[in-house]
Write an enzyme that holds these catalytic residues in place. Sequence first.
Site, PDB file in Angstrom:
ATOM      1  N   GLY A  35       9.203   1.966  -8.306  1.00 46.16           N
ATOM      2  CA  GLY A  35       9.990   3.197  -8.337  1.00 46.16           C
ATOM      3  C   GLY A  35      11.372   3.016  -7.740  1.00 46.16           C
ATOM      4  O   GLY A  35      11.851   1.891  -7.558  1.00 46.16           O
ATOM      5  N   LEU A  37      14.107   3.741  -9.280  1.00 45.79           N
ATOM      6  CA  LEU A  37      14.640   2.934 -10.388  1.00 45.79           C
ATOM      7  C   LEU A  37      16.166   2.849 -10.359  1.00 45.79           C
ATOM      8  O   LEU A  37      16.841   3.820 -10.032  1.00 45.79           O
ATOM      9  CB  LEU A  37      14.182   3.530 -11.724  1.00 45.79           C
ATOM     10  CG  LEU A  37      12.676   3.665 -11.934  1.00 45.79           C
ATOM     11  CD1 LEU A  37      12.373   4.153 -13.357  1.00 45.79           C
ATOM     12  CD2 LEU A  37      11.927   2.369 -11.659  1.00 45.79           C
ATOM     13  N   GLY A  40      18.824  -2.143 -13.032  1.00 51.63           N
ATOM     14  CA  GLY A  40      18.017  -3.345 -13.298  1.00 51.63           C
ATOM     15  C   GLY A  40      16.719  -2.958 -14.006  1.00 51.63           C
ATOM     16  O   GLY A  40      16.339  -3.569 -15.015  1.00 51.63           O
ATOM     17  N   HIS A  41      16.037  -1.927 -13.465  1.00 52.83           N
ATOM     18  CA  HIS A  41      14.801  -1.461 -14.109  1.00 52.83           C
ATOM     19  C   HIS A  41      15.103  -0.902 -15.496  1.00 52.83           C
ATOM     20  O   HIS A  41      14.376  -1.134 -16.455  1.00 52.83           O
ATOM     21  CB  HIS A  41      14.147  -0.339 -13.288  1.00 52.83           C
ATOM     22  CG  HIS A  41      13.743  -0.734 -11.898  1.00 52.83           C
ATOM     23  ND1 HIS A  41      14.388  -0.275 -10.773  1.00 52.83           N
ATOM     24  CD2 HIS A  41      12.750  -1.549 -11.473  1.00 52.83           C
ATOM     25  CE1 HIS A  41      13.808  -0.783  -9.702  1.00 52.83           C
ATOM     26  NE2 HIS A  41      12.817  -1.558 -10.093  1.00 52.83           N
ATOM     27  N   SER A 190      16.411  -1.770  -5.081  1.00 56.09           N
ATOM     28  CA  SER A 190      16.170  -0.429  -4.534  1.00 56.09           C
ATOM     29  C   SER A 190      16.523  -0.385  -3.048  1.00 56.09           C
ATOM     30  O   SER A 190      16.965   0.626  -2.527  1.00 56.09           O
ATOM     31  CB  SER A 190      14.704  -0.032  -4.717  1.00 56.09           C
ATOM     32  OG  SER A 190      14.367  -0.126  -6.086  1.00 56.09           O
TER      33      SER A 190
END
Length: 292
Positions: A35, A37, A40-41, A190
Amino acid sequence: MWNMALSEVDFRAVETQRKAWAQERLRVAFVPTMGSLHEGHRSLIREAKSLCDRVIVSIFVNPTQFAEGEDLADYPRDAEGDLTKAASAGADLVWFAQHEVIYPPDWGTTLVPQRVGLGLETDHRPHFFTGVATVVARLLCLVRPEVAFFGEKDYQQLLVVRQLNRDLHLGVDVRAGKLIRADDGLALSSRNAYLSAAQRARALAVPEALRSICAAYAAGERSVDHLEDLGAAELKRAGLSVDYCAVVSSEDLSAPGSRVDDAPKRWRALVAARCEGLRLLDNCSLDDPPWR
Ligand code: PAF
């Protein structure tokens, strides 16, 4: 026409949906995440969508990859933002995995990666790949995707996942997603949210160290000590404490000996450094560097 609203689905819904997609012979990609996010995600999700018919994203802050005293309780969480970011990148289903589904009360299996799972990260966070391998194997077995995406930002993790996929014969097509950098060069993570402006300025020594190693390699430097010392010196100059700054084989993370020979091996520089307790990870290929 696919029109299921993205929502916080429980595992039963994931299973039902997965079966329906299998019956329709749709190719399913999976992007496991913790999570919070970022781009990159989102780039992994976009790539997954370009390759497959449906994309499942999981969000689970996996406690077994955090050691006592690490940031499990404080790990950045943003469920609402994650839904929006995953949906706009092309996710069809976002699964907020519950702890009891991932680790049921009678759970009794732990994977301890060897070979590519030894050294580098494991020297500094001995618990880490045991937690990652265990949760990734569990997630892949639950979701049963055709393709799964992992970012190159965590390069050793990517190789650990490929190894477990091979060893356990899971049959997933494991794909690597490109490492994405912010405009200032810092690799997206993150945990960057923890950095103050002053810390961020010092953290930029990490991509700078890699850039220096790449430049020296491109200019013909082949001494491993010289390349590694060059990077480590840059990190230390910025006041970072260096966990490792290593030149290794891209394929299996083996150390090259005293010189990086040319073909057939491909080489990568991997860095882990701490900025006042915050750990920064980065890496790049020396043969195909992100900087020219
Ligand atoms: O890279 C991550 O976000 C995590 O390590 C992963 C692969 C989702 C396992 O918890």
